[in-house]
Write a protein that holds these residues in place. Sequence first.
Motif, PDB file in Angstrom:
ATOM      1  N   PRO A 257       6.565  -3.057  -6.164  1.00 52.61           N
ATOM      2  CA  PRO A 257       6.363  -4.541  -5.903  1.00 52.61           C
ATOM      3  C   PRO A 257       5.755  -4.780  -4.660  1.00 52.61           C
ATOM      4  CG  PRO A 257       8.767  -4.148  -6.557  1.00 52.61           C
ATOM      5  CD  PRO A 257       8.001  -2.962  -6.123  1.00 52.61           C
ATOM      6  N   LYS A 258       5.980  -4.073  -3.407  1.00 54.29           N
ATOM      7  CA  LYS A 258       5.364  -4.471  -2.190  1.00 54.29           C
ATOM      8  C   LYS A 258       4.053  -3.815  -2.192  1.00 54.29           C
ATOM      9  CE  LYS A 258       6.535  -1.102   1.003  1.00 54.29           C
ATOM     10  NZ  LYS A 258       5.563  -0.573   1.834  1.00 54.29           N
ATOM     11  N   ASP A 259       3.636  -2.686  -2.580  1.00 55.69           N
ATOM     12  CA  ASP A 259       2.501  -1.931  -2.577  1.00 55.69           C
ATOM     13  C   ASP A 259       1.425  -2.713  -3.347  1.00 55.69           C
ATOM     14  OD1 ASP A 259       3.443  -0.324  -0.773  1.00 55.69           O
ATOM     15  OD2 ASP A 259       3.646   1.556  -1.754  1.00 55.69           O
ATOM     16  N   VAL A 260       1.637  -3.147  -4.740  1.00 50.91           N
ATOM     17  CA  VAL A 260       1.181  -3.961  -5.503  1.00 50.91           C
ATOM     18  C   VAL A 260       0.667  -5.140  -4.884  1.00 50.91           C
ATOM     19  CG1 VAL A 260       0.920  -5.172  -7.685  1.00 50.91           C
ATOM     20  CG2 VAL A 260       2.061  -2.866  -7.604  1.00 50.91           C
ATOM     21  N   GLN A 261       1.492  -5.946  -4.194  1.00 56.64           N
ATOM     22  CA  GLN A 261       1.037  -7.041  -3.497  1.00 56.64           C
ATOM     23  C   GLN A 261       0.227  -6.822  -2.421  1.00 56.64           C
ATOM     24  OE1 GLN A 261       2.303  -9.806  -4.724  1.00 56.64           O
ATOM     25  NE2 GLN A 261       1.092 -11.200  -3.278  1.00 56.64           N
ATOM     26  N   ALA A 262       0.585  -5.724  -1.637  1.00 55.48           N
ATOM     27  CA  ALA A 262      -0.149  -5.535  -0.433  1.00 55.48           C
ATOM     28  C   ALA A 262      -1.840  -4.937  -0.787  1.00 55.48           C
ATOM     29  CB  ALA A 262       0.420  -4.173   0.169  1.00 55.48           C
ATOM     30  N   LEU A 263      -1.909  -4.360  -1.954  1.00 55.34           N
ATOM     31  CA  LEU A 263      -3.211  -3.974  -2.404  1.00 55.34           C
ATOM     32  C   LEU A 263      -4.027  -5.267  -2.896  1.00 55.34           C
ATOM     33  CD1 LEU A 263      -5.280  -1.778  -2.995  1.00 55.34           C
ATOM     34  CD2 LEU A 263      -4.326  -1.116  -5.118  1.00 55.34           C
ATOM     35  N   LYS A 264      -3.229  -5.951  -3.518  1.00 55.08           N
ATOM     36  CA  LYS A 264      -3.999  -7.594  -4.189  1.00 55.08           C
ATOM     37  C   LYS A 264      -4.236  -8.315  -2.749  1.00 55.08           C
ATOM     38  CE  LYS A 264      -1.175 -10.684  -6.102  1.00 55.08           C
ATOM     39  NZ  LYS A 264      -1.754 -12.018  -6.273  1.00 55.08           N
ATOM     40  N   GLN A 265      -3.422  -8.226  -1.940  1.00 53.15           N
ATOM     41  CA  GLN A 265      -3.835  -8.965  -0.626  1.00 53.15           C
ATOM     42  C   GLN A 265      -4.962  -8.430   0.115  1.00 53.15           C
ATOM     43  OE1 GLN A 265      -1.479 -11.202  -0.175  1.00 53.15           O
ATOM     44  NE2 GLN A 265      -1.594 -12.064   1.826  1.00 53.15           N
ATOM     45  N   LEU A 266      -4.943  -7.241   0.266  1.00 54.79           N
ATOM     46  CA  LEU A 266      -5.950  -6.326   0.876  1.00 54.79           C
ATOM     47  C   LEU A 266      -7.266  -6.977   0.451  1.00 54.79           C
ATOM     48  CD1 LEU A 266      -5.111  -2.605   1.806  1.00 54.79           C
ATOM     49  CD2 LEU A 266      -5.947  -4.443   3.242  1.00 54.79           C
ATOM     50  N   ALA A 267      -7.410  -6.603  -1.016  1.00 53.44           N
ATOM     51  CA  ALA A 267      -8.768  -7.070  -1.784  1.00 53.44           C
ATOM     52  C   ALA A 267      -8.961  -8.656  -1.463  1.00 53.44           C
ATOM     53  CB  ALA A 267      -8.343  -6.680  -3.382  1.00 53.44           C
ATOM     54  N   GLY A 268      -7.901  -9.323  -1.625  1.00 52.63           N
ATOM     55  CA  GLY A 268      -8.103 -10.748  -1.425  1.00 52.63           C
ATOM     56  C   GLY A 268      -8.929 -11.035   0.001  1.00 52.63           C
ATOM     57  N   ASN A 269      -8.411 -10.092   0.749  1.00 53.03           N
ATOM     58  CA  ASN A 269      -9.048 -10.392   2.468  1.00 53.03           C
ATOM     59  C   ASN A 269     -10.248 -10.157   2.482  1.00 53.03           C
ATOM     60  OD1 ASN A 269      -6.022 -10.971   3.471  1.00 53.03           O
ATOM     61  ND2 ASN A 269      -5.794  -9.119   4.141  1.00 53.03           N
ATOM     62  N   THR A 270     -10.900  -9.379   1.464  1.00 53.28           N
ATOM     63  CA  THR A 270     -12.189  -9.022   1.544  1.00 53.28           C
ATOM     64  C   THR A 270     -12.950  -9.980   0.536  1.00 53.28           C
ATOM     65  OG1 THR A 270     -12.337  -7.604  -0.557  1.00 53.28           O
ATOM     66  CG2 THR A 270     -11.829  -6.616   1.834  1.00 53.28           C
ATOM     67  N   GLY A 271     -12.357 -11.022   0.122  1.00 50.42           N
ATOM     68  CA  GLY A 271     -12.928 -12.048  -0.809  1.00 50.42           C
ATOM     69  C   GLY A 271     -12.823 -11.680  -2.204  1.00 50.42           C
ATOM     70  N   TYR A 272     -12.481 -10.364  -2.539  1.00 48.24           N
ATOM     71  CA  TYR A 272     -12.279  -9.795  -4.050  1.00 48.24           C
ATOM     72  C   TYR A 272     -11.058 -10.220  -4.610  1.00 48.24           C
ATOM     73  CZ  TYR A 272     -12.764  -6.980  -7.987  1.00 48.24           C
ATOM     74  OH  TYR A 272     -12.491  -6.504  -9.355  1.00 48.24           O
ATOM     75  N   HIS A 273     -11.118 -10.779  -5.683  1.00 45.83           N
ATOM     76  CA  HIS A 273      -9.642 -11.287  -6.532  1.00 45.83           C
ATOM     77  C   HIS A 273      -9.466 -10.065  -7.499  1.00 45.83           C
ATOM     78  CE1 HIS A 273      -7.552 -13.991  -9.668  1.00 45.83           C
ATOM     79  NE2 HIS A 273      -6.821 -13.383  -8.869  1.00 45.83           N
ATOM     80  N   PHE A 274      -8.422  -9.417  -7.278  1.00 48.75           N
ATOM     81  CA  PHE A 274      -7.748  -8.229  -8.037  1.00 48.75           C
ATOM     82  C   PHE A 274      -7.087  -8.900  -9.037  1.00 48.75           C
ATOM     83  CE2 PHE A 274      -7.166  -3.368  -7.081  1.00 48.75           C
ATOM     84  CZ  PHE A 274      -7.110  -3.237  -8.411  1.00 48.75           C
TER      85      PHE A 274
END
Length: 424
Positions: A257-274
């Motif tokens: 749960p944590k790592d999926v959320q973290a990767l989604k968030q990291l992508a979001g921080n670059t402007g990419y919606h995963f």
Amino acid sequence: MTDRESIGVIGVGWVGLVTAACLAELGHEVWARDIVSDKIDSLSRGEVPIHEPGLPELVAKNESRLNFTTDMAPVLEHTELLFVCVDTPPTYSGDADLSRVEAVIAELGDSSDHALVMKSTVPVGTGRAIQRRRDALGYVSNPEFLQEGSAVEDFMKPDRVVIGADDGWATFADRVQTLYAPLNAPVVRTDVASAEMIKLASNAFLATKISFINEIANVSEELGADVSEVARGMGLDGRIGPRFLRAGVGFGGSCFPKDVQALKQLAGNTGYHFQLLTAVVEVNELQKRRTIGKLQKHLGSLVGKDIALLGVAFKPNTDDIREATSLVLSGRLAGEGASVRVYDPVAAAKADGMLAGAQICDSVLEAVEDADAAVLVTEWPEFAELDWAEVKRRMRVPLIVDGRNFLDRDALVAAGFTYEGIGR
Ligand code: UGA
């Protein structure tokens, strides 16, 4: 055996302790440091404070090579490679909390004799940011792929070892690689950012596999297929593989749960919606709640009903309850007006106070006494060995929801139970 190194392990949680014990088993002198003095006191007395098969034996066997301390000074004095195994929990915003990593770096002062070997899961880019600030400190990324319940075996027989180092730190990376040489595993030597991404992407992919098969299960239920058969047929395709295709009541634990959320968030921080990972999380949340509908299908309203939950841990062979489906289910059941009783062979005590008022029982038979249904949440091996005739005698309504497709469906039906699995 490799040349003997003297190695620091910073953070003696589950990853740190497994790493320390396994490196000691490989013949190295280990200096393991944690700020929690109770934990260090127990370990110094030879007591292992977590439930992990094989770990107490390994700690006892390598006692002479394992030094546990709360003090950083002897670690820095005796070692150069510092395996960082501190927690990086999610913050409220979904980003990783790196304060414990930062605290370790602060304690190193301006050392240029040490290298951080980052085992903690950190956002992609963390290593480079640390190196920019602290260019004299060596840095190697060495993510862990240990599964709770089989961590010692996973350490000793890894599918691969990933070692990421940027320019200038090849010597430290070589030393880390030498530590793993006796394990004869494929080694992926790469840059730090790619190593960080391998960790997050691997967990996100496995979580995706689970949410995918859970959706196939949900559709199979409607269309009359059996997801276990479907997974068997799919898994024989070498491109798909049979593992992590077990449908169930959703994934939990401290990692997926944590790592999926973290990767989604990291992508979001670059402007990419995963988008895919957004769906993986949503499917999992819904999956954890679907059991309620299965119970209502047979029992109607759950107000005043007695429901037994078998298993609290997020998976068998661990006492870890983080993000466990049992927490969500007990909360939802209480919300529907049901009374909940739970049993778990090792994790129940840890869950006390976190199960929405559920009563914790000492045995399965106590949990199912006069119950209107029993839900298998965690596939503890002992649940397959139960005296089901006796269970049936104890229950008010012989209804079983097998949340892991773990029990012998035909035997239960023959014994007079109403059986609901997942996707069958
Ligand atoms: C996971 C990874 O498997 C490890 O490689 C990784 O090192 C670790 O996270 C981490 O990042 O530290 P872990 O969380 O211990 O390990 O547990 P898993 O065995 O992967 O199971 C995770 C969840 O998925 C459990 O709730 C399990 O019940 C569920 N699951 C697993 C399924 O629902 N179906 C499956 O087919 C497999």
